[in-house]
Design an enzyme around this catalytic site. Structure first.
Site, mmCIF file in Angstrom:
data_model
loop_
_atom_site.group_PDB
_atom_site.id
_atom_site.type_symbol
_atom_site.label_atom_id
_atom_site.label_comp_id
_atom_site.label_asym_id
_atom_site.label_seq_id
_atom_site.Cartn_x
_atom_site.Cartn_y
_atom_site.Cartn_z
ATOM 1 N N CYS A 1 1.004 -1.440 0.403
ATOM 2 C CA CYS A 1 -0.137 -0.025 0.311
ATOM 3 C C CYS A 1 0.790 1.423 -0.079
ATOM 4 C CB CYS A 1 -1.059 -0.095 1.334
ATOM 5 S SG CYS A 1 -1.910 -1.158 1.776
ATOM 6 N N CYS B 1 2.740 1.533 17.607
ATOM 7 C CA CYS B 1 4.328 1.358 16.636
ATOM 8 C C CYS B 1 3.348 0.832 15.268
ATOM 9 C CB CYS B 1 3.906 -0.716 17.702
ATOM 10 S SG CYS B 1 2.126 -1.231 16.851
ATOM 11 N N ILE C 1 -24.501 -10.323 -0.907
ATOM 12 C CA ILE C 1 -25.784 -10.084 -0.806
ATOM 13 C C ILE C 1 -26.263 -12.220 -0.627
ATOM 14 C CG2 ILE C 1 -28.213 -10.019 -0.559
ATOM 15 C CD1 ILE C 1 -27.096 -7.890 0.210
ATOM 16 N N ARG D 1 0.429 -4.950 30.397
ATOM 17 C CA ARG D 1 0.809 -3.791 30.637
ATOM 18 C C ARG D 1 -0.124 -3.407 32.239
ATOM 19 N NH1 ARG D 1 -1.160 0.852 26.243
ATOM 20 N NH2 ARG D 1 -0.169 2.317 26.604
ATOM 21 N N GLU E 1 1.804 2.802 31.634
ATOM 22 C CA GLU E 1 1.908 2.007 31.653
ATOM 23 C C GLU E 1 0.398 2.757 33.067
ATOM 24 O OE1 GLU E 1 4.349 -0.888 33.198
ATOM 25 O OE2 GLU E 1 3.604 -2.197 32.391
HETATM 26 S S1 FES Z 1 -0.287 2.228 16.136
HETATM 27 FE FE1 FES Z 1 -2.497 1.180 15.833
HETATM 28 S S2 FES Z 1 -2.136 -0.977 16.779
HETATM 29 FE FE2 FES Z 1 -0.201 0.136 17.014
#
Ligand code: FES
Ligand SMILES: Cc1cc2nc3c(=O)[nH]c(=O)nc-3n(C[C@H](O)[C@H](O)[C@H](O)COP(=O)(O)OP(=O)(O)OC[C@H]3O[C@@H](n4cnc5c(N)ncnc54)[C@H](O)[C@@H]3O)c2cc1C
Length: 1201
Positions: A50, A76, A284, A875, A1133
């Site tokens: 993409c 991430c 459908i 976390r 956290e």
């Molecule tokens: S930035 Fe969306 S899952 Fe990590």
């Protein structure tokens, strides 16, 4: 070659990726586009593919990438390319509309469309708010002032500056063209053939019939019909998206208004089916055939059933037209039958029956699902069509005819509630008639055995019918349907007016507003500036390389785990459920392949090891038993699926699957005394001082799955001199290095573990990546070939372990004013089969629990060893549970005393002295205790008292909606660790910064870059002993309508933020992840302890439609503290803990509903002392509010008349 030329004769596949021509002579039709792109093109992932289409670092990034980066919408980064492409698709579609030309820099997209463009996409890091802002920045109707914190402008600047400050969006560049060369290649009919499967594209009925006939002769052949999505009417192969468009068009056309209403409502409901990208390809016909033969809980079948639809099918030369109801009731379509089309009749036929003109037609559809929009199958859906007329003489409303359909409630297919229809038809609509109708609904909508939450589903059916008909009953006394305009009838008419005056907040979009308040830290400039995350545009474009994007070395093998399904069993053998080795499978690796000198170790921590593979005896369901090796990931996964493990259970003890059994059988882990939490004060003395006691109350907390977007991945490559290079998606490469070395029996220096970035971890990549990397290394070592794995979601979920479940029994003593004098807790922590990081849990639980002054605090915490997968850090491990336990106790005390929980919280706040007593050295100086000021600020800035009053009023006037408000604090005991860092200045003056951590979304490199500017040497950060531990504070205040429409105010002490953009992202993301734990995510097991929520279908993390409608976050810029890193505080956290406030507000709303039930005489005096399970899912909330609330209400009304 011969086969290839034969294929070429029959036809071949020509297509374009990013404008580049691809021609395939053989292709397996079961291969997905994703698989093709990743394995057979230079576009190494969908993300990368993409990205190269929209832009990249060489040719320049697209404005979408730049805006995602500038709005801090990528952490991430693993979800980001998908988000960007969803937005891009929406932009392209908006361009095709005939809407007026937007102003320069904007698109034709609307704000709501921009949000909905990503409604089905999952992100586990950001909490969606910044993503929504980045998307909305393209919308023509956006108010720039509504967009959140970004790097393009500072709040308060003039509009023109804001727009011109955004990376330019050039609409002329966005048109996706179908390549000219491809148009020339399109043929009327095409055939792809491969050894196993073939693909036909008939262009006429005759051709289709011929094909069906020819396959008939071919016994045993399985056939799947796939629509080609080019229909012009609601033909079976029309996609759901196209059908929505067509219905919307028709609802503007020349049909009578009743039909238009039906089309519009059907289109509206279809927009809640799956996600846009699924609706774009799902047909459908496919949906109805699945609903008919495969018990699929379809929405489309239900709504079309209520509209009285017909279907057209062919079988050979026989054409049949039958009602949808007849079709659904038939046995599943056989492979020779084809569904051709579905017809929604014109409502004029119904109008003709009642020509007097004083009849009206109503049509409404309903759906209850864990998420309103984002990819969640319904618990139940319904659609009702009714033709009613008003008697001039009696002022009543007569039901002339109705079609009532219910589906997805645990039934073979959607049904018409015929008995209810018959009963209602010809009846005057009164409360007494409704009561009877509802009894019939309950007898009709009966979920099949084994369906989850059956009573909840039946109660939904009742609620929906009441919603539909209830207003017709009311309207008879309010004039002929006055005011009815399709608004939910659950809102009492009079109350609604009052509510409208009370409620100043309107929610037209998914995320109505947000506010971020920060104070920049100038002391260490440029540190403290909200700089965009380093590499975020790379992530957005898909160019960023994760482990699985590394090209496979030659000769590479792929692995997949076979796991045990029995918790405690002897393994007799492993075989494949096929005559020969499954396609592409080359070998099985198990504990028998551990080399001499090595050990069966997959996970190694200072607390102890965990084995890599089960040996003769399994220890838990989900334990790796062997590793299948094959020539592709797909073959390895299929191979693992086909593997059968033979077990022998004879003469074996029963497994331990609960903490109670573990205690009974003394299956407990030792907690090293040095990390045992300390008791405070004298419990017997404290309890003696109490005026009241609650004894042996119970709380139960379940597990949670990490749901990082990047599953566990690894690539092991044998190197010279008995060395191994391993690329792993691990957060702590040094742990993997140690585990691999132990397993292979080589020194650690022979193992090199490399991690560039990780696609989200949330704790799941700390220890649980080790066995994955080790299995690859072991296989690579044995076969001296590279071995890699990209785990599939199901296996990942089964093996992950997740958060620690707990059972808590507590006794608490308190004064009449709510001041708690003593608390005792018995906590049973389910650690699973091995220690992992579990010994640290007790300290963490107690650390967060101590946020209140309990007077005396005493506890007995047991770490239970069970035959379940070992639980690990997730976390806020332990802290999340501890903080919630504290709130649950406070709320119980408040309920006991019949006072509001906020006052009990306030009275039990720490003074600095008690804080010091409970937290010792972590408490720091008195000035650092910022919690009381956070608490006060939260009250004033969030108008806590006014809101509380407003909510009281709202609840007084509303029968069917209740709201709650809650304000909770958090205290988080943070420990700092020594961390190395290195800055090298190269010959040309460019700089390399190395840090002792892994980037997994937390903006580590960005912070490191900023910190390191003034450094020129190696550094090893060793925290000052006196401030090795410090406390983080925060508070949040949600007000909740118990229907996801909640608003959050959030105040968090970030010390002096190193980068407020990064910290805000962490806070919002953690908070939304916490909402998942408290409200949505059920990580459950079967009776053998094997995880049974093993995919997105059953495990629901928050999506953009389930986050707070209003999310306001303020960072408290608290004082200087040279002992911490540039006076900063952790943000990753602690904010998670505050999500408990959403649960508390929900409890407050439920409490209001129960008070009302009590006032109707439906609940006894104990109506206020109740517990709300975690997660507080819709069935749980509804059950506490009364599953039979509608019946009770009607009985009251009928009784009064
Ligand atoms: S930035 Fe969306 S899952 Fe990590
Ligand atoms: C994540 C997710 C969430 C979803 N959520 C919902 C939801 O909330 N509500 C809902 O209603 N649906 C939902 N769906 C279902 C979705 O709408 C269907 O996947 C889709 O409609 C099926 O269409 P298809 O063209 O892909 O069917 P296919 O998968 O191609 O076909 C399904 C079956 O029907 C057969 N078939 C297809 N066309 C014909 C034909 N014309 N004649 C005879 N047999 C035929 C095929 O051989 C196959 O056996 C969801 C799907 C997913 C993946």
């Amino acid at each position: 070659m011969e086969e290839e030329s034969e294929m070429a004769k029959k036809g071949h596949l020509v297509f374009a990726v990013n404008g580049q021509r691809f021609e395939l002579f053989t292709v397996d039709p079961s291969m997905t586009l994703l698989e093709f792109l990743r394995t057979q093109t230079p576009f190494k992932s969908v993300k990368l593919g993409c990205g190269e289409g929209l832009g990249n670092s060489k040719v320049g990034f697209h404005s979408i990438h730049k805006r995602f980066s500038g709005f801090h919408a990528s952490q991430c980064g693993f979800c980001t390319p998908g988000m960007c492409m969803s937005l891009f698709g929406a932009l392209v579609n908006a361009e095709k509309t005939d809407r007026p030309e937007p102003s320069p820099g904007y698109s034709k997209l609307t704000v709501l469309e921009a949000e909905k463009a990503i409604a089905g996409n999952l992100c586990r890091c950001t909490g969606y708010r910044p993503i929504a802002d980045a998307c909305k920045s393209f919308a023509s109707d956006v108010d720039m002032e509504d967009l959140g914190f970004n790097s393009f402008w500072k709040k308060g600047e003039r509009h023109e500056v804001n727009i011109s400050g955004l990376p330019l969006y050039n609409r002329n560049h966005e048109i996706c063209t179908f390549p000219a060369f491809l148009k020339r290649e399109v043929k009327a009919s095409m055939l792809i053939d491969s050894k196993r499967c073939s693909w036909n594209q008939p262009s006429s009925f005759q051709e289709l019939q011929g094909l069906l006939k020819s396959y008939d002769a071919n016994n045993g052949v399985r056939m799947k019909l796939v629509g080609d999505h080019t229909g012009i009417e609601i033909g079976a192969s029309v996609t759901i998206s196209k059908a929505i468009e067509a219905l919307r068009e028709e609802s503007k056309g020349e049909f009578i208004s009743a039909s238009k209403l039906v089309f519009k409502k059907i289109a509206g409901h279809m927009e809640k089916v799956a996600a846009k990208f699924i609706r774009n390809i799902g047909s459908i016909g496919g949906n109805l055939v699945m609903a008919q033969g495969k018990h699929f809980p379809s929405d489309i079948a239900t709504i079309l059933l209520a509209a009285g639809s017909f279907v057209h099918i062919i079988n050979g030369v026989i054409h049949e037209k039958l009602t949808l109801e007849e079709f659904l009731e038939r046995p599943p379509l056989d492979s020779k039958s084809v569904l051709i089309s579905v017809r929604i009749p014109n409502c004029g036929s119904i109008k003709d029956v009642y020509p007097e003109g004083d009849s009206k037609l109503f049509f409404e559809t309903y759906r209850a699902a864990p998420r309103p929009l984002g990819n969640a199958l319904p618990y139940l859906n319904a659609a009702f069509l009714a033709e009613v007329s008003c008697s001039k003489s009696s002022n009543g409303i007569m039901m002339n005819s109705c079609q009532l359909a219910f589906g997805a409630f645990g039934t073979k297919h959607a049904i018409r509630a015929r008995k209810v229809e018959e009963f209602l038809t010809g009846n005057w609509l009164t409360n007494a008639v409704l009561c009877e109708a509802i009894k019939l609904v309950k007898a009709t909508v009966v979920p099949d055995d084994g369906t989850s939450d059956p009573a909840y589903r039946s109660s939904l059916a009742v609620g929906f019918l009441f919603d539909f008909l209830g207003q017709l009953v009311d309207s008879s006394s309010n004039g002929w349907l006055k005011g009815y305009s399709g608004i939910s009838m659950l809102e009492d008419v009079i109350s609604k007016e009052k509510y409208d005056n009370l409620d100043h907040v309107k929610y037209p979009t998914l995320l109505s507003s947000s506010k971020q308040v920060i104070e920049l830290n100038k002391e260490y400039h440029p540190i403290g500036e909200p700089i965009t995350k380093s590499g975020s545009a790379l992530q957005a474009s898909g160019e960023a390389v994760y482990v699985d994007d590394i090209p496979s070395p030659g000769n590479c093998l792929y692995g997949s785990f076979i796991y045990s399904t029995k918790p405690f069993a002897r393994i007799k053998g492993i075989r494949f459920n096929s005559k020969s080795l499954p396609d592409g499978v080359t070998a099985l690796v198990s504990f028998k392949d551990i080399p001499k000198g090595g050990q069966n170790i997959g996970l190694l921590l200072s607390f102890g090891p965990e084995r890599l593979f089960a040996d003769e005896l399994t220890q838990y369901a989900g334990e790796p038993v062997a590793f299948v090796l094959a020539d592709s990931q797909k073959h390895a996964d299929v191979g693992a699926k086909l593997a059968v493990v033979d077990y022998d259970l004879e003469n074996l003890e029963s497994p331990i699957l609960t903490v109670e059994e573990a205690v009974e059988r003394s299956s407990l882990f030792e907690i090293p005394p040095v990390i045992c939490p300390k008791q405070v004060g004298d419990f017997s003395k404290g309890i003696a001082e109490a005026d009241h006691k609650i004894l042996s109350a119970k709380i139960k907390l379940g597990s949670q799955y990490y749901f990082y977007m990047e599953n566990q991945t690894a690539l092991a490559v044998p190197d010279e001199d008995n060395c191994m290079v391993v690329y792993s998606s691990i957060q702590c490469p040094e742990y993997a290095q140690a585990a691999i070395a132990k397993c292979l029996g080589v020194p650690e220096h022979n193992v090199r573990v490399l991690t560039r970035r990780v696609g989200g971890g949330f704790g799941g990549k700390v220890t649980k990546s080790m066995p994955v990397a080790t299995a690859c290394a072991l296989a690579a070592h044995k076969y001296q070939r590279p071995v890699r794995i990209s785990m599939n979601r199901k296996t990942d979920m089964i093996m992950a372990g997740g958060r620690h479940p707990m059972k808590i029994t507590y006794s608490v003593g308190f004064k009449s004013n709510g001041k708690i004098t003593a608390l005792y807790l018995d906590i049973l922590i389910d650690a699973g089969i091995s220690l992992d990081i579990s010994p640290m849990m007790p300290k963490a639980v107690v650390g967060a629990l101590k946020k209140y002054n309990w007077g005396a605090l005493s506890f007995d915490i047991k770490l239970c060893k069970t035959n379940l997968s070992s639980k690990s850090a997730m976390r806020g491990p332990g802290d999340l549970q501890g903080s919630y336990i504290a709130e649950a106790i406070i709320e119980q005390v408040a309920s006991f005393l019949s006072v509001d929980a906020d006052s009990v919280r306030a009275i039990n706040f720490h003074t600095y002295d008690s804080l010091k007593l409970f937290y010792d050295v972590s408490a720091g100086d008195p000035l650092e205790y910022t919690l009381t000021s956070i608490w006060d600020k939260l009250a004033t800035s969030a108008c806590f008292n006014q809101r509380t009053q407003m909510i009281k009023e709202f609840n007084r006037y509303n029968i069917w909606k209740k709201r709650g408000i809650s304000r909770i604090p958090c205290v988080y005991d943070v420990s700092m660790r020594p961390t190395p860092g290195k800055v090298s200045i190269l010959h040309d003056g460019s700089i390399v910064v190395e840090v002792g951590g892994i980037e997994l979304g937390q903006g580590l490199w960005t912070k490191a870059y900023l910190e390191a500017v003034n450094l020129s040497v190696n550094s090893f950060f060793i925290p000052d002993f006196a401030s090795k531990q410090y406390l983080n504070y925060g508070g949040s205040r949600p007000s909740d309508r118990a229907n996801n429409n909640f608003e959050i105010r959030y105040l968090y002490d970030c010390g002096q933020s190193l980068n407020p953009a990064v910290d805000l992202g962490q806070i919002e993301g953690a908070f939304v992840q916490g909402i998942g734990f408290f409200m949505l995510e059920e990580y459950t097991t079967n009776s053998d302890g094997l995880i049974d929520t093993e995919g997105t279908r059953t495990y629901k993390i928050p999506t953009i439609d389930t986050i707070p409608k209003q999310l306001n976050v303020a960072l408290l810029h608290s004082g200087r503290n040279p002992k911490r890193v540039l006076s900063s505080k952790a943000s990753g956290e602690p904010p998670l803990l505050l999500a408990a406030s959403v649960h508390c507000a929900t409890k407050a709303a439920i409490s209001e509903a129960r008070k009302q039930l009590h006032s109707w005489g439906c609940l006894d005096g104990s109506h206020l002392t109740f517990q709300v399970g975690v997660p507080a899912t819709m069935p749980i909330v509804k059950e506490l509010c009364g599953l039979d609330v509608v019946e009770r209400y009607l009985q009251c009304k009928v009784g009064r008349n």
